[in-house]
Design an enzyme around this catalytic site. Sequence first.
Site, PDB file in Angstrom:
ATOM      1  N   ARG A 162       0.827  -1.218   0.000  1.00  0.00           N
ATOM      2  CA  ARG A 162       0.000   0.000   0.000  1.00  0.00           C
ATOM      3  C   ARG A 162       0.861   1.267   0.000  1.00  0.00           C
ATOM      4  O   ARG A 162       0.491   2.289   0.598  1.00  0.00           O
ATOM      5  CB  ARG A 162      -0.927   0.045   1.231  1.00  0.00           C
ATOM      6  CG  ARG A 162      -1.911  -1.089   1.329  1.00  0.00           C
ATOM      7  CD  ARG A 162      -2.936  -1.073   0.207  1.00  0.00           C
ATOM      8  NE  ARG A 162      -4.043  -1.973   0.481  1.00  0.00           N
ATOM      9  CZ  ARG A 162      -4.056  -3.258   0.156  1.00  0.00           C
ATOM     10  NH1 ARG A 162      -3.029  -3.818  -0.467  1.00  0.00           N
ATOM     11  NH2 ARG A 162      -5.114  -4.003   0.439  1.00  0.00           N
ATOM     12  N   SER A 235     -10.718  -1.247   3.606  1.00  0.00           N
ATOM     13  CA  SER A 235      -9.960  -1.470   4.845  1.00  0.00           C
ATOM     14  C   SER A 235      -9.611  -0.122   5.455  1.00  0.00           C
ATOM     15  O   SER A 235      -8.981   0.703   4.804  1.00  0.00           O
ATOM     16  CB  SER A 235      -8.651  -2.193   4.548  1.00  0.00           C
ATOM     17  OG  SER A 235      -8.898  -3.461   4.024  1.00  0.00           O
ATOM     18  N   GLU A 331      -5.194   2.957   7.099  1.00  0.00           N
ATOM     19  CA  GLU A 331      -4.818   2.817   5.701  1.00  0.00           C
ATOM     20  C   GLU A 331      -5.457   3.945   4.899  1.00  0.00           C
ATOM     21  O   GLU A 331      -4.918   4.404   3.897  1.00  0.00           O
ATOM     22  CB  GLU A 331      -5.327   1.458   5.179  1.00  0.00           C
ATOM     23  CG  GLU A 331      -4.650   1.030   3.907  1.00  0.00           C
ATOM     24  CD  GLU A 331      -5.625   0.581   2.841  1.00  0.00           C
ATOM     25  OE1 GLU A 331      -5.257   0.649   1.670  1.00  0.00           O
ATOM     26  OE2 GLU A 331      -6.748   0.176   3.168  1.00  0.00           O
TER      27      GLU A 331
END
Length: 335
Positions: A162, A235, A331
Site C-alpha cells: 500500500r 480497509s 490505511e
Amino acid sequence: MRVEYKYDLSSQNTFRMKVSCECYIQYDTVSELEGLNLDSLPKPLLHIGQGSNLLFTADFPGTVLHSNINTIKYVDMGFNEVPIIVGSGVSFDSFVEQVCAHGLWGAENLSGIPGEVGAAAVQNIGAYGVEVKDIISGVVCYDIKERKKVKFGVQECKYAYRHSMFKEQGTKGRYIVTSVLFRLSRVPSPKLDYKGIKEALEGVENPSPTQVREAVLKLRASKLPDVSELGSAGSFFMNPVVSKADFERISPDGSAPHYVLEDGSIKVPAAYLIDRCGLKGEMSGGAQVYQKQPLVIVNASGTASPQDILELEQKVINTVKERFGVTLQPEVEHI
Ligand code: EPU
C-alpha cells in the site's frame, strides 16, 4: 473541463462525508491539465480519484482536482505480453472487467476494488495475493513543480505494501498520474492460493480470467460492503507487522492467523485483533465497525460525520493497543 466553486464533495468520496471544497476541477485531457493556471487556484491542491480511500475530516479550503482521462489503448495484441496504456480516470474495475473479457491474465484477482486507475498506481492496491505493481510497467505523470510530463519505470515507483514513491514526503502531491502502462499476459497464470478463491470457483477446471474474476467478486461480496450501498473506504487500517516476540505475546499458543515475512517479522490481520477485542458492530454516532469484516468502518446511518468516524477510529486504536500492545495505523488517507 468542469470547474465548480463551493462544491459539495458528498458524491466524490465513498465514505459519503458531507463536506465541500473551495474549488473543484475535473479535466478530460492531459492538455487541459497542462493548460491550467495552477498558481491562480485556491490552495492547497488535492488530487483525488474516486475518493474511495479518503476520509475528509472537514471542509477542504483549497482546490480538488480530478482526472476524467478515460482512454484504454491496447498497444499490441499480437504478443503473449500485451502492453496497455490506461487513462488515470478510468474506473479500475471496468478496466479489469475489460481485460478479463479479452482473455488477458494478471488483473483478475484485483476485481471489484473501488477506485480509479491513477489512484490505484499511487496506492499500490492489492487483494488476494496480487498487488497492482505486479502488472504495472510504468506510470506517466504531470510534474506540477517542473510543469512537464515525466515517465517512471515500475522500479522508480518504489512500490511496497500500500505504498509508492508518490506517497512519500517530498514527492507527495508533486506528480499527477495521467496514465498507467500495464503489461498483461495471454498465458494462463491463475493465482488461486488465497484462502477461499478455489472454493469460490466451485471446482471449475482451467478457469478463464473472467471465471476467476467472478469468484473474487463473490468472495468480496461476502465480506466487504458495496460502496454504492453503504458508505466506507474499504480497509480502514493496515495489517500490522510485529516482531516475533510481540507475536508470542499476542498469541502465546501461536493460533492467531499470521504471515511470516522474509525478514522474520510477522504480519497479523488487523481484523483478527479488532475482532478479539469484541469491537464488531461498535458504533460512534452514525459510524460503525462492520460486522462481516471489522477492518472496515462504515457510514452505517448514511449521515455519519467525520467526527463520528474519527471517534470510532480512536476507540479501535486505543482498545487494540490496550489489549495487544499494537498500534494500528490507518490505511485510509485523512484529509
Ligand atoms: N478475521 C477475523 N475476524 C473477522 C474477519 C477476519 O479474525 O471477522 C481474520 C481471519 O483470520 C482472516 C484474516 O482476518 O483470515 C484476514 O482477513 P482477510 O483475508 O479477509 O483480509 P485482510 O487481511 O483483512 C486484506 C486487504 C484487503 C483485501 C484482502 C484480500 C489490507 C489492509 N486489506 O484484508 O484490502 O481485499 O486482504 O486480499 O491489506 C483494502 O485495502 O481496502 C482492502 C479491502
